[in-house]
Design a protein around this motif. Structure first.
Motif, PDB file in Angstrom:
ATOM      1  N   ASN A   1       0.836  -1.168   0.039  1.00  0.00           N
ATOM      2  CA  ASN A   1      -0.019   0.369  -0.458  1.00  0.00           C
ATOM      3  C   ASN A   1       0.884   1.285   0.166  1.00  0.00           C
ATOM      4  O   ASN A   1       0.353   2.481   0.399  1.00  0.00           O
ATOM      5  N   ARG A   2       2.069   0.708  -0.472  1.00  0.00           N
ATOM      6  CA  ARG A   2       3.088   2.513  -0.328  1.00  0.00           C
ATOM      7  C   ARG A   2       4.091   2.627  -0.828  1.00  0.00           C
ATOM      8  O   ARG A   2       4.191   0.951  -1.742  1.00  0.00           O
TER       9      ARG A   2
ATOM     10  N   MET B   1       8.183  12.545  -2.079  1.00  0.00           N
ATOM     11  CA  MET B   1       6.081  12.198  -1.624  1.00  0.00           C
ATOM     12  C   MET B   1       5.399  13.111  -1.963  1.00  0.00           C
ATOM     13  O   MET B   1       4.108  13.542  -2.753  1.00  0.00           O
ATOM     14  N   LYS B   2       5.533  14.360  -1.708  1.00  0.00           N
ATOM     15  CA  LYS B   2       4.767  15.808  -1.122  1.00  0.00           C
ATOM     16  C   LYS B   2       4.199  15.973  -2.537  1.00  0.00           C
ATOM     17  O   LYS B   2       3.340  16.520  -2.965  1.00  0.00           O
ATOM     18  N   LEU B   3       5.663  16.361  -3.425  1.00  0.00           N
ATOM     19  CA  LEU B   3       5.565  16.593  -4.366  1.00  0.00           C
ATOM     20  C   LEU B   3       4.654  16.072  -5.666  1.00  0.00           C
ATOM     21  O   LEU B   3       3.803  16.474  -6.322  1.00  0.00           O
ATOM     22  N   LYS B   4       4.690  14.610  -5.211  1.00  0.00           N
ATOM     23  CA  LYS B   4       4.185  13.807  -6.211  1.00  0.00           C
ATOM     24  C   LYS B   4       3.116  13.994  -6.046  1.00  0.00           C
ATOM     25  O   LYS B   4       1.522  13.761  -6.329  1.00  0.00           O
TER      26      LYS B   4
ATOM     27  N   THR C   1     -11.205   8.061 -18.726  1.00  0.00           N
ATOM     28  CA  THR C   1     -11.014   9.526 -18.094  1.00  0.00           C
ATOM     29  C   THR C   1     -11.415   9.016 -17.082  1.00  0.00           C
ATOM     30  O   THR C   1     -11.026   9.344 -15.611  1.00  0.00           O
ATOM     31  N   ASN C   2     -12.363   8.930 -16.751  1.00  0.00           N
ATOM     32  CA  ASN C   2     -13.403   7.785 -15.467  1.00  0.00           C
ATOM     33  C   ASN C   2     -12.138   6.899 -14.421  1.00  0.00           C
ATOM     34  O   ASN C   2     -11.938   6.764 -13.642  1.00  0.00           O
ATOM     35  N   ARG C   3     -12.227   5.875 -15.655  1.00  0.00           N
ATOM     36  CA  ARG C   3     -10.803   4.878 -15.278  1.00  0.00           C
ATOM     37  C   ARG C   3      -9.767   5.417 -14.661  1.00  0.00           C
ATOM     38  O   ARG C   3      -9.186   4.811 -13.271  1.00  0.00           O
ATOM     39  N   ARG C   4      -9.261   6.691 -15.051  1.00  0.00           N
ATOM     40  CA  ARG C   4      -7.732   7.656 -14.546  1.00  0.00           C
ATOM     41  C   ARG C   4      -7.763   7.960 -12.825  1.00  0.00           C
ATOM     42  O   ARG C   4      -7.596   7.739 -12.038  1.00  0.00           O
ATOM     43  N   VAL C   5      -9.022   8.967 -13.565  1.00  0.00           N
ATOM     44  CA  VAL C   5     -10.028   9.337 -12.024  1.00  0.00           C
ATOM     45  C   VAL C   5     -10.204   8.495 -10.513  1.00  0.00           C
ATOM     46  O   VAL C   5      -9.624   8.182  -9.324  1.00  0.00           O
ATOM     47  N   ASN C   6     -10.373   7.493 -11.165  1.00  0.00           N
ATOM     48  CA  ASN C   6     -11.131   6.339 -10.252  1.00  0.00           C
ATOM     49  C   ASN C   6      -9.599   6.235  -9.290  1.00  0.00           C
ATOM     50  O   ASN C   6      -8.795   5.583  -8.237  1.00  0.00           O
ATOM     51  N   ALA C   7      -8.565   5.457 -10.842  1.00  0.00           N
ATOM     52  CA  ALA C   7      -7.187   4.992 -10.332  1.00  0.00           C
ATOM     53  C   ALA C   7      -6.249   6.099  -8.979  1.00  0.00           C
ATOM     54  O   ALA C   7      -5.916   5.770  -8.434  1.00  0.00           O
ATOM     55  N   ILE C   8      -6.274   7.245 -10.006  1.00  0.00           N
ATOM     56  CA  ILE C   8      -5.705   7.878  -9.425  1.00  0.00           C
ATOM     57  C   ILE C   8      -6.717   8.507  -7.580  1.00  0.00           C
ATOM     58  O   ILE C   8      -5.552   8.196  -6.392  1.00  0.00           O
ATOM     59  N   GLU C   9      -7.741   8.176  -7.247  1.00  0.00           N
ATOM     60  CA  GLU C   9      -8.353   8.877  -5.954  1.00  0.00           C
ATOM     61  C   GLU C   9      -8.647   7.404  -5.239  1.00  0.00           C
ATOM     62  O   GLU C   9      -8.096   7.760  -4.092  1.00  0.00           O
TER      63      GLU C   9
ATOM     64  N   GLU D   1       0.184   9.144   0.350  1.00  0.00           N
ATOM     65  CA  GLU D   1      -0.215   9.081   1.921  1.00  0.00           C
ATOM     66  C   GLU D   1       0.256   8.256   2.470  1.00  0.00           C
ATOM     67  O   GLU D   1       1.140   8.633   3.866  1.00  0.00           O
ATOM     68  N   ASN D   2       0.259   7.242   2.726  1.00  0.00           N
ATOM     69  CA  ASN D   2       0.494   6.067   3.106  1.00  0.00           C
ATOM     70  C   ASN D   2       2.509   6.060   3.115  1.00  0.00           C
ATOM     71  O   ASN D   2       3.141   5.709   3.814  1.00  0.00           O
ATOM     72  N   THR D   3       2.955   6.471   2.476  1.00  0.00           N
ATOM     73  CA  THR D   3       4.026   6.351   1.908  1.00  0.00           C
ATOM     74  C   THR D   3       4.194   7.438   3.130  1.00  0.00           C
ATOM     75  O   THR D   3       5.549   7.558   3.981  1.00  0.00           O
TER      76      THR D   3
END
Length: 266
Positions: free
Chosen positions: A5-6, A19-22, A165-173, A181-183
């Motif tokens: 998860n990280r 990681m904060k920039l990413k 686009t929805n797949r990309r949005v869901n993958a990013i989200e 965030e876990n990293t």
């Protein structure tokens, strides 16, 4: 926290900044893609409404065109051979344009007329008015068909782009942002642990220095106390002079004193 998860990265300050920039970039990309998806969805719904109205209009126009053709056949007879003889070059043409919708290029078909009318003399004998009305009806039907083809093409393209686009949005989200965030949480916890270890190490070193200092002071005090009586004895002896026994043995004995010598036993 599981490593799946990280991001596999060494926990350092530089890695935390990276990681904060990413994470910031992923959040910005998610916002932009979300807006793009909303804009494409809005345009998609508008196209669906236009397709529905165009199909209904197409049905009415084709119905009128069929009746007009029947009237022409009734009034002037079969004129199909005259149309085939006069139709050398297409008068009604189609050209393609591109429309940019949130970065997606949608092809747009547009019909236009070019050249002179090849059927000006058709229907001079009889049925000219019916033939002209039938021609106008079929031209309108072709224009509606071109518009419907443009809408259908945009519908198919937008459907695929919206899904992507929805797949990309869901993958990013749901994948990328939680992983970042876990990293970041992992790096912060490791850095805090390193700070605690460093503080504990410094505290231990400071305590050892204090103990060493106390030990050195105690040893120095013991050495000073051990050296002080010897010096005092030497000083007193030098001040008093030779011992009394030496003075008594060297001086003559006083016969008037009642002194008893100890018996000597051989």
């Amino acid at each position: 926290m599981s490593t799946g998860n990280r991001v596999a990265i060494f926990p350092t300050r530089m890695a935390l900044t990276t990681m904060k920039l990413k994470l910031k970039g992923a959040q910005t990309g998610h916002s932009l893609l979300k807006r793009k998806s909303e804009a494409l969805t809005k345009r998609f719904r508008d196209i669906v409404k236009k397709i529905e109205s165009a199909k209904l209009q197409m049905g009415r126009i084709m119905q009128n065109a069929s009746f007009s053709l029947a009237e022409v056949v009734y009034a002037a007879g079969d004129i199909s051979y005259q149309v085939r003889e006069n139709a050398k070059v297409a008068q009604l043409r189609v050209r393609t344009k591109q429309e940019n919708v949130s970065g997606v290029m949608l092809p747009t078909f547009e019909s236009y007329s070019q050249g002179n009318d090849a059927f000006e003399l058709t229907g001079l004998g009889r049925g000219g008015q019916k033939i002209q009305r039938c021609k106008e009806t079929y031209v309108k039907a072709v224009e509606t068909l071109v518009e419907l083809a443009s809408l259908q093409t945009a519908f198919v393209i937008l459907d695929e782009v919206i899904k992507l686009t929805n797949r990309r949005v869901n993958a990013i989200e749901h994948v990328i942002i939680p992983r970042y965030e876990n990293t970041i949480a992992y790096i912060l916890s490791e850095l805090d642990e390193q700070d605690r270890e460093e503080f504990f190490r410094l505290k231990k070193v400071q305590g050892k220095k204090k103990r060493d200092k106390v030990t050195d002071e105690a040893e120095r005090l013991i050495k000073s106390q051990a050296n002080s009586p010897t010096d005092a004895t030497h000083t007193t002896t030098e001040a008093q002079g030779p011992p009394k026994e030496e003075q008594r043995n060297d001086a003559p004995a006083d016969l008037l004193q009642d002194n008893h010598d100890e018996d000597i036993i051989f």
